[in-house]
Motif scaffolding. Structure first.
Motif, short mmCIF file in Angstrom:
data_model
loop_
_atom_site.label_atom_id
_atom_site.label_comp_id
_atom_site.label_asym_id
_atom_site.label_seq_id
_atom_site.Cartn_x
_atom_site.Cartn_y
_atom_site.Cartn_z
N PHE A 256 6.80 3.82 1.57
CA PHE A 256 6.53 2.41 1.34
C PHE A 256 7.09 1.62 2.53
CE2 PHE A 256 10.79 2.99 -0.31
CZ PHE A 256 11.47 1.84 0.11
N GLY A 257 6.60 0.41 2.68
CA GLY A 257 7.06 -0.42 3.79
C GLY A 257 6.94 -1.89 3.44
N LEU A 258 7.71 -2.70 4.15
CA LEU A 258 7.67 -4.15 4.02
C LEU A 258 7.30 -4.73 5.37
CD1 LEU A 258 10.98 -4.74 2.01
CD2 LEU A 258 8.64 -4.92 1.11
N SER A 259 6.40 -5.71 5.37
CA SER A 259 6.06 -6.42 6.60
C SER A 259 6.22 -7.91 6.35
CB SER A 259 4.62 -6.11 7.04
OG SER A 259 3.69 -6.59 6.11
N ARG A 260 6.77 -8.59 7.34
CA ARG A 260 7.04 -10.02 7.22
C ARG A 260 6.35 -10.77 8.35
NH1 ARG A 260 10.22 -13.55 4.61
NH2 ARG A 260 10.94 -15.42 5.71
N GLN A 261 5.60 -11.80 7.97
CA GLN A 261 4.92 -12.67 8.94
C GLN A 261 5.90 -13.76 9.35
OE1 GLN A 261 1.56 -11.79 9.48
NE2 GLN A 261 1.53 -13.11 11.30
N ILE A 262 6.51 -13.59 10.54
CA ILE A 262 7.48 -14.56 11.02
C ILE A 262 6.80 -15.85 11.46
CG2 ILE A 262 9.34 -14.97 12.68
CD1 ILE A 262 9.98 -12.86 10.61
N GLY B 106 -6.39 9.08 3.09
CA GLY B 106 -5.24 8.23 2.85
C GLY B 106 -5.52 7.14 1.83
N ALA B 107 -4.47 6.67 1.18
CA ALA B 107 -4.56 5.57 0.22
C ALA B 107 -3.40 4.63 0.44
CB ALA B 107 -4.57 6.09 -1.21
N ASN B 108 -3.67 3.33 0.27
CA ASN B 108 -2.65 2.32 0.52
C ASN B 108 -2.83 1.18 -0.47
OD1 ASN B 108 -1.41 -0.12 1.62
ND2 ASN B 108 -1.04 1.07 3.47
N ILE B 109 -1.76 0.79 -1.14
CA ILE B 109 -1.77 -0.40 -1.99
C ILE B 109 -0.84 -1.43 -1.37
CG2 ILE B 109 -1.23 -1.37 -4.25
CD1 ILE B 109 -1.92 1.25 -5.52
N THR B 110 -1.38 -2.62 -1.13
CA THR B 110 -0.60 -3.71 -0.52
C THR B 110 -0.47 -4.85 -1.52
OG1 THR B 110 -1.40 -3.12 1.68
CG2 THR B 110 -0.43 -5.29 1.42
N ARG B 111 0.74 -5.35 -1.66
CA ARG B 111 0.99 -6.48 -2.56
C ARG B 111 1.60 -7.61 -1.75
NH1 ARG B 111 5.15 -8.73 -5.94
NH2 ARG B 111 4.34 -9.40 -7.98
N PRO B 112 0.88 -8.74 -1.61
CA PRO B 112 1.44 -9.86 -0.86
C PRO B 112 2.54 -10.56 -1.66
CG PRO B 112 -0.67 -10.48 -1.82
CD PRO B 112 -0.47 -9.02 -2.12
N ALA B 113 3.30 -11.39 -0.96
CA ALA B 113 4.33 -12.23 -1.60
C ALA B 113 5.29 -11.40 -2.44
CB ALA B 113 3.69 -13.34 -2.43
N THR B 114 5.86 -10.36 -1.83
CA THR B 114 6.90 -9.57 -2.46
C THR B 114 8.20 -9.87 -1.73
OG1 THR B 114 5.29 -7.83 -2.96
CG2 THR B 114 7.62 -7.23 -3.07
N PHE B 115 9.22 -10.32 -2.45
CA PHE B 115 10.47 -10.79 -1.84
C PHE B 115 10.22 -11.99 -0.93
CE2 PHE B 115 10.86 -6.04 -2.11
CZ PHE B 115 11.60 -6.03 -3.29
N GLY B 116 9.35 -12.89 -1.35
CA GLY B 116 9.08 -14.10 -0.57
C GLY B 116 7.62 -14.20 -0.19
N PRO B 117 7.13 -15.43 0.05
CA PRO B 117 5.69 -15.61 0.31
C PRO B 117 5.20 -14.97 1.60
CG PRO B 117 6.90 -17.65 0.72
CD PRO B 117 7.86 -16.70 0.08
N ASP B 118 6.08 -14.70 2.57
CA ASP B 118 5.65 -14.15 3.85
C ASP B 118 5.90 -12.66 3.98
OD1 ASP B 118 4.72 -16.60 5.09
OD2 ASP B 118 6.81 -17.22 5.17
N THR B 119 6.30 -11.99 2.91
CA THR B 119 6.62 -10.56 2.96
C THR B 119 5.69 -9.79 2.04
OG1 THR B 119 8.95 -11.06 3.39
CG2 THR B 119 8.43 -8.84 2.67
N SER B 120 5.07 -8.75 2.58
CA SER B 120 4.15 -7.91 1.82
C SER B 120 4.74 -6.52 1.65
CB SER B 120 2.79 -7.81 2.52
OG SER B 120 2.16 -9.06 2.60
N LEU B 121 4.46 -5.91 0.51
CA LEU B 121 4.90 -4.55 0.20
C LEU B 121 3.70 -3.61 0.24
CD1 LEU B 121 6.93 -2.40 -0.93
CD2 LEU B 121 6.23 -3.19 -3.22
#
Length: 596
Positions: free
Chosen positions: A366-372, A328-343
């Motif tokens: 792809f997915g988005l995760s948000r640190q509430i 598997g391979a995964n690329i994560t980009r922090p601060a996408t659509f706001g500082p608390d949302t990662s792509l």
């Protein structure tokens, strides 16, 4: 060991044992009301620690003795004793009168004599002005013991109260501390200067980082132009640390606000290593050996992106199916659509040779995760998956678009080796069939509770409940890895891996649409690094979407050892089946980390 003089006396020989290079004997004598302070005084004494150093010479000992007056008085003030008498006698002479560089060639005895005197109480405890809502320590009040540490705590609380209101440069403006030795009281009157209310200014960078400045600012999410807040400042620092790019993150407030009432913040950053390689291994008597490795590249395009490639092989040498492979391979980009949302963008290739089915699978999405908050994360995504399956129902292929949703609340005190707290993970994955594949949804829940008992929580009771359900599709209309089995290290220890499913009239077994797993452990620390564990697990699998009366249960129990490495325990468990018809032998499991 004590001898009486004054109100009370305790004499303790601190040094002077055979083999000390200096041959110096150090004695501490405490008299007065504070005879319980000898431990704190001994810990604060520079003479005591210096005498324990085999390389110490007489000049070192004399310098330590002269410094100990202030150190010992500081401990006494901290306990509320403001009229102490301290003598430090070096071979019969007061250390204070010996010239700083006039140490004798040899020192045989150093005697520290402390008379605490009476304990003082506050006659007045005043701190002003205070910001609305500020709560001072209860001990900072008239009639309470006048410990110097309480005064410090009160001033800190007062300043923090103003900073929480945006007054970033709040500071003490003056103080009056008067000890009345006739009444054994302390009058404390302290003034604060709140300073102006400030707003966040610019985020500037220092240190050594490859990341682009605009990306640092995007990840930090400093609310420039808004009222200063210590909590907002800490959240920005946490976001930078959570990106996984930096080895060190410090946010410093500018010494002087700008003329427009703004306060600039400097980010002192040090990059972590660009690349990291990791490996893992688990061994089970029935499932065989599982090996895993990953390669990580931080700050891939100087924007905080992280590329991670994982490879895994499981079931090596086992008796539960064949060997499984995953890449598997995964690329994560922090601060996408706001500082608390990662792509995240990911892809996986898998070959699963399980006891009841064989599957080739490909996933991309792809997915988005948000640190509430610090302990709550939510996420959503879109994934395409294709799988080819061989099982008791024949050869089939499946095409699906899935829409995974999840929420995780992690309030454990230690995520690798929890002794208190809770963990809750909820996930729902609706899937839409393509090319005659059926639509439906998978729902899973994982709840864990930890409670520590005794000194340092050396005994921990841990419990876990797992729930799974497939709705909207029958067992033959979904890939088998979406269905549920029970048995093995992740569900019921002591039962063979994936041994419990749904039995077909043909005698074959497939996964169920409903699953319930129950686990409990009693973990007892024997030493600082060794612990023993008793555990019991139970699992249910049924053909219906929710646990009911048409499925089957099996249980297992066993004992385990844990060796704490500091970064997580090494686990060794031995378990046997207790009920059910799926297993009849002892199983063992070796891995890193607690079972849950």
């Amino acid at each position: 060991m004590g001898r009486g003089f004054g109100r009370c006396a305790v004499a303790i020989v601190i040094a002077g044992w055979a083999g000390m290079a200096s041959g110096t004997e150090v004695r501490l004598t405490v008299s007065g009301a504070g005879q319980g302070l000898e431990g704190d005084l001994r810990a604060a004494s520079l003479v005591v620690s210096t005498a324990e150093d085999e390389k110490a010479n007489p000049q070192d000992l004399l310098s330590a003795a002269r410094a100990d007056y202030a150190r010992l008085v500081g401990v006494l003030y901290g306990a509320g004793y403001y009229s102490p008498v301290v003598h430090i006698i070096v071979d019969g002479a007061e250390a204070a009168v010996i010239p700083p560089y006039g140490a004798p060639a040899r020192i045989d005895t150093i005697a520290l004599s402390v008379t605490t005197g009476p304990r003082f109480a506050f006659s007045r405890a005043r701190l002003a002005p205070l910001a609305p809502g500020t709560e001072l320590p209860e001990a900072f009040a008239a009639g309470k013991t006048a410990e110097s540490g309480v005064i410090v705590d009160a001033v800190t609380a007062g300043i923090d109260g103003w900073r929480a209101q945006g007054h970033a440069k709040a500071a003490p403006a003056g103080q009056s501390l008067v000890a009345d030795h006739a009444t054994n009281t302390l009058d404390a009157d302290i003034r604060l200067a709140p300073g102006p209310r400030l707003t966040f200014g610019r985020l500037t960078l220092s240190g050594t980082t490859r990341m682009r400045e605009e990306r640092v600012r995007a990840i930090a999410g400093l609310p420039s132009g808004e009222t200063f807040s210590p909590d907002a400042l800490e959240r920005s620092a946490t976001r930078l640390r959570r990106s996984g790019v930096f080895r060190s993150v410090t946010l410093n407030e500018a010494a002087t606000p700008g003329p427009d009432g703004t306060l600039d913040i400097e980010a002192a950053l040090v990059d972590d290593k660009k690349r990291r390689l990791g490996v893992g291994a688990e061994l089970s008597s029935l499932e065989g050996l599982r090996l895993s490795t990953f390669w990580l590249h931080r700050n891939l395009m100087r924007g905080g992106e992280r590329l991670r490639i994982d490879a895994e092989a499981g079931g090596i040498g086992g008796e539960s199916g064949g060997t499984d492979y995953r890449l598997g391979a995964n690329i994560t980009r922090p601060a996408t659509f706001g500082p608390d949302t990662s792509l995240s963008v990911f892809g996986n290739l898998e070959e699963l040779d399980e006891p009841e089915y064989f599957e080739h699978k490909f996933e991309f999405g792809f997915g988005l995760s948000r640190q509430i908050s610090d302990d709550l994360t939510v996420g959503a995504g879109v994934t395409y998956r294709y799988s080819e399956v061989e099982d008791a129902l024949g050869d089939r292929s499946f095409n699906h678009i899935t829409f995974p949703l999840f929420a995780t609340r992690d309030k454990r005190d230690d995520r690798l080796n929890a002794s208190n707290g809770t963990y809750v993970h909820l996930a729902a994955t609706p899937f839409v069939g393509i090319d005659n594949s059926t639509s439906g949804a998978q729902i899973v829940a994982d709840t864990r509770v930890y409670r520590g008992f005794g000194a340092d929580d050396r005994t921990v009771l841990a419990a876990r409940v797992q729930l799974g359900s497939v709705v909207g599709a029958s067992t033959g209309e979904v890939p088998p890895d979406i269905l549920f089995f029970s048995g093995g290290g992740g569900t019921v220890r002591g039962q063979p891996y994936q041994s419990l499913g749904v039995d077909l009239p043909s005698g074959d077994t497939i996964g169920g649409r409903g699953f319930l797993g129950l686990s409990t452990e009693l973990r007892v620390g024997v030493t600082e690094s060794i612990g023993v564990v008793g555990f019991a697990d139970a699992g249910y699998v049924g053909p219906d979407s929710w646990p009911g009366g048409s499925g089957d249960w099996h249980t297992g129990a066993g004992l385990g050892l844990r060796y704490d490495t500091g970064i997580g325990p090494i686990r060794f468990d031995i378990a046997a089946p207790v009920s059910g018809s799926t297993g009849d032998g002892v199983q063992f499991y070796i891995g890193i980390g607690q079972a849950f």
